[in-house]
Design a protein around this motif. Structure first.
Motif, PDB file in Angstrom:
ATOM      1  N   PHE A   1       0.833  -1.199   0.000  1.00 57.70           N
ATOM      2  CA  PHE A   1       0.000   0.000   0.000  1.00 57.70           C
ATOM      3  C   PHE A   1       0.870   1.253   0.000  1.00 57.70           C
ATOM      4  N   ARG A   2       0.312   2.334  -0.442  1.00 57.83           N
ATOM      5  CA  ARG A   2       1.026   3.600  -0.462  1.00 57.83           C
ATOM      6  C   ARG A   2       1.199   4.140   0.950  1.00 57.83           C
ATOM      7  N   SER A   3       2.178   5.008   1.116  1.00 58.44           N
ATOM      8  CA  SER A   3       2.457   5.634   2.404  1.00 58.44           C
ATOM      9  C   SER A   3       1.921   7.062   2.406  1.00 58.44           C
ATOM     10  N   PHE A   4       1.542   7.544   3.598  1.00 54.00           N
ATOM     11  CA  PHE A   4       1.090   8.928   3.739  1.00 54.00           C
ATOM     12  C   PHE A   4       2.276   9.900   3.807  1.00 54.00           C
ATOM     13  N   GLU A   5       3.478   9.355   3.897  1.00 53.60           N
ATOM     14  CA  GLU A   5       4.657  10.199   4.054  1.00 53.60           C
ATOM     15  C   GLU A   5       4.767  11.199   2.906  1.00 53.60           C
ATOM     16  N   GLY A   6       4.938  12.461   3.274  1.00 51.96           N
ATOM     17  CA  GLY A   6       5.103  13.516   2.285  1.00 51.96           C
ATOM     18  C   GLY A   6       3.813  14.094   1.745  1.00 51.96           C
ATOM     19  N   LEU A   7       2.672  13.534   2.149  1.00 49.07           N
ATOM     20  CA  LEU A   7       1.370  14.029   1.675  1.00 49.07           C
ATOM     21  C   LEU A   7       0.780  15.024   2.675  1.00 49.07           C
ATOM     22  N   ALA A   8       0.312  16.148   2.178  1.00 51.04           N
ATOM     23  CA  ALA A   8      -0.360  17.117   3.038  1.00 51.04           C
ATOM     24  C   ALA A   8      -1.687  16.540   3.534  1.00 51.04           C
ATOM     25  N   ASP A   9      -2.106  16.960   4.712  1.00 55.31           N
ATOM     26  CA  ASP A   9      -3.342  16.444   5.296  1.00 55.31           C
ATOM     27  C   ASP A   9      -4.570  16.726   4.433  1.00 55.31           C
ATOM     28  N   THR A  10      -4.496  17.755   3.604  1.00 54.66           N
ATOM     29  CA  THR A  10      -5.651  18.121   2.780  1.00 54.66           C
ATOM     30  C   THR A  10      -5.629  17.474   1.394  1.00 54.66           C
ATOM     31  N   THR A  11      -4.614  16.682   1.099  1.00 50.52           N
ATOM     32  CA  THR A  11      -4.533  15.997  -0.199  1.00 50.52           C
ATOM     33  C   THR A  11      -5.641  14.954  -0.316  1.00 50.52           C
ATOM     34  N   PHE A  12      -6.246  14.853  -1.488  1.00 53.95           N
ATOM     35  CA  PHE A  12      -7.254  13.823  -1.717  1.00 53.95           C
ATOM     36  C   PHE A  12      -6.567  12.518  -2.130  1.00 53.95           C
ATOM     37  N   ILE A  13      -6.988  11.434  -1.502  1.00 54.00           N
ATOM     38  CA  ILE A  13      -6.416  10.117  -1.828  1.00 54.00           C
ATOM     39  C   ILE A  13      -7.539   9.082  -1.955  1.00 54.00           C
ATOM     40  N   ARG A  14      -7.226   8.036  -2.694  1.00 57.10           N
ATOM     41  CA  ARG A  14      -8.137   6.894  -2.826  1.00 57.10           C
ATOM     42  C   ARG A  14      -7.868   5.951  -1.663  1.00 57.10           C
ATOM     43  N   LEU A  15      -8.851   5.752  -0.828  1.00 56.73           N
ATOM     44  CA  LEU A  15      -8.635   5.023   0.420  1.00 56.73           C
ATOM     45  C   LEU A  15      -8.120   3.607   0.188  1.00 56.73           C
ATOM     46  N   ALA A  16      -8.588   2.944  -0.848  1.00 59.78           N
ATOM     47  CA  ALA A  16      -8.179   1.563  -1.122  1.00 59.78           C
ATOM     48  C   ALA A  16      -6.701   1.442  -1.467  1.00 59.78           C
ATOM     49  N   ASP A  17      -6.044   2.563  -1.815  1.00 57.56           N
ATOM     50  CA  ASP A  17      -4.611   2.533  -2.095  1.00 57.56           C
ATOM     51  C   ASP A  17      -3.772   2.508  -0.820  1.00 57.56           C
ATOM     52  N   PHE A  18      -4.420   2.751   0.313  1.00 64.26           N
ATOM     53  CA  PHE A  18      -3.703   2.850   1.581  1.00 64.26           C
ATOM     54  C   PHE A  18      -4.111   1.774   2.587  1.00 64.26           C
ATOM     55  N   SER A  19      -5.168   1.048   2.307  1.00 64.60           N
ATOM     56  CA  SER A  19      -5.620  -0.021   3.203  1.00 64.60           C
ATOM     57  C   SER A  19      -6.602  -0.917   2.467  1.00 64.60           C
ATOM     58  N   ASP A  20      -6.555  -2.219   2.794  1.00 70.20           N
ATOM     59  CA  ASP A  20      -7.563  -3.137   2.249  1.00 70.20           C
ATOM     60  C   ASP A  20      -8.505  -3.611   3.361  1.00 70.20           C
TER      61      ASP A  20
ATOM     62  N   ALA B   1     -17.702   3.839  -8.861  1.00 64.95           N
ATOM     63  CA  ALA B   1     -17.690   3.692  -7.402  1.00 64.95           C
ATOM     64  C   ALA B   1     -16.264   3.778  -6.865  1.00 64.95           C
ATOM     65  N   GLU B   2     -15.926   4.898  -6.240  1.00 66.95           N
ATOM     66  CA  GLU B   2     -14.637   5.084  -5.601  1.00 66.95           C
ATOM     67  C   GLU B   2     -14.830   5.830  -4.288  1.00 66.95           C
ATOM     68  N   CYS B   3     -13.968   5.524  -3.329  1.00 70.76           N
ATOM     69  CA  CYS B   3     -14.015   6.204  -2.037  1.00 70.76           C
ATOM     70  C   CYS B   3     -12.753   7.036  -1.881  1.00 70.76           C
ATOM     71  N   TYR B   4     -12.901   8.341  -2.037  1.00 73.61           N
ATOM     72  CA  TYR B   4     -11.804   9.283  -1.833  1.00 73.61           C
ATOM     73  C   TYR B   4     -12.080  10.104  -0.575  1.00 73.61           C
ATOM     74  N   THR B   5     -11.017  10.467   0.136  1.00 74.69           N
ATOM     75  CA  THR B   5     -11.107  11.381   1.273  1.00 74.69           C
ATOM     76  C   THR B   5      -9.831  12.220   1.275  1.00 74.69           C
ATOM     77  N   ARG B   6      -9.785  13.195   2.155  1.00 77.68           N
ATOM     78  CA  ARG B   6      -8.516  13.880   2.389  1.00 77.68           C
ATOM     79  C   ARG B   6      -7.641  12.980   3.257  1.00 77.68           C
ATOM     80  N   VAL B   7      -6.352  13.223   3.233  1.00 69.63           N
ATOM     81  CA  VAL B   7      -5.404  12.393   3.976  1.00 69.63           C
ATOM     82  C   VAL B   7      -5.750  12.331   5.455  1.00 69.63           C
ATOM     83  N   LYS B   8      -6.060  13.462   6.069  1.00 68.88           N
ATOM     84  CA  LYS B   8      -6.334  13.460   7.512  1.00 68.88           C
ATOM     85  C   LYS B   8      -7.577  12.634   7.840  1.00 68.88           C
ATOM     86  N   THR B   9      -8.559  12.636   6.948  1.00 65.83           N
ATOM     87  CA  THR B   9      -9.752  11.814   7.150  1.00 65.83           C
ATOM     88  C   THR B   9      -9.403  10.343   7.041  1.00 65.83           C
ATOM     89  N   ALA B  10      -8.586  10.008   6.051  1.00 64.38           N
ATOM     90  CA  ALA B  10      -8.173   8.615   5.857  1.00 64.38           C
ATOM     91  C   ALA B  10      -7.395   8.091   7.060  1.00 64.38           C
TER      92      ALA B  10
END
Length: 238
Positions: A50-69, A92-101
């Protein structure tokens, strides 16, 4: 490196004796290949799953499934199985900001200690989708006015339930997007099992920085997201 090792080992083995038969050569080649694969496996670090949150701002939008299954999904607005009776997401995709994820992953880890996990009905919602919903149901009691936007449009709100680790939904008393008193948090005229399930959901989410709204047992807002800007980020559908 792989080809270098293969060639080196082949020269060593085959250079020590007369030319082997085809069967012997094939057998030795298999041995060499296994040895090379073992060496490569040891010296090549495995790619992270899975991808790491390292280097990502808290407000960046990410696809949650890329960071956890660890989650389940039933993204209703990508179907017609919702109160709008219309599909408003292209896919069907679930995106949130980094801090939400981050908060969701921590909450989910706690849920798993109880043998359950989060299942998503809705996540971040582009403001253009909010306008689509408003066109269908222009009633602020059910749909936030897109001119102001909702916390869904800010990447800090999720609509969720709980399922067992095998995917069986816990009984919450109503379906998602049931608009009536039976869905209210302060309605205690319900079976104990339902009240216990809602309590587990609510108290756990609150411990991880979310707050609920009185009329919808499924809706949770991240406290730190209320001042974020309304967004219209759109994901690509493959």
């Amino acid at each position: 490196m792989k080809y270098f090792l293969t060639g080196l080992m082949a020269l060593f083995i085959f250079g020590c004796k007369e030319q082997p038969s085809k069967e012997e050569q094939s057998h030795k080649q298999d041995i060499i290949q296994k040895a090379v694969d073992t060496v490569i496996k040891k010296v090549t670090p495995p790619k992270p799953k899975f991808r790491s949150f390292e280097g990502l701002a808290d407000t960046t939008f990410i696809r949650l499934a890329d960071f956890s299954d660890g989650f389940a999904y039933d993204l209703r607005y990508a179907t017609e199985n919702n109160f709008l009776k219309a599909k408003v997401y292209d896919c069907a995709e679930c995106y949130t900001r980094v801090k939400t994820a981050k908060a969701l992953i921590k909450a989910n880890a706690e849920f798993k200690q109880h043998g359950v996990k989060i299942k998503f009905y809705d996540c971040y919602r582009p403001n253009s989708v909010q306008y689509k919903m408003w066109e269908i149901v222009p009633n602020p009691q059910y749909v936030a006015n897109p001119k102001k936007g909702s916390i869904h449009n800010r990447g800090g709100a999720v609509d969720i339930t709980l399922v067992t680790l095998n995917g069986e939904e816990l009984d919450m008393g109503t379906d998602f997007d049931f608009f009536g008193k039976k869905a209210y948090h302060d309605n205690f005229d319900l079976p104990k099992e339902i009240l216990d399930n809602r309590k587990l959901l609510k108290e756990t989410m609150e411990r991880h920085g979310f707050w609920s709204i009185r009329t919808e047992w499924w809706h949770y807002n991240l406290s730190s997201a209320s001042k974020d800007k309304v967004a219209n980020f759109k994901w690509n559908c493959d």
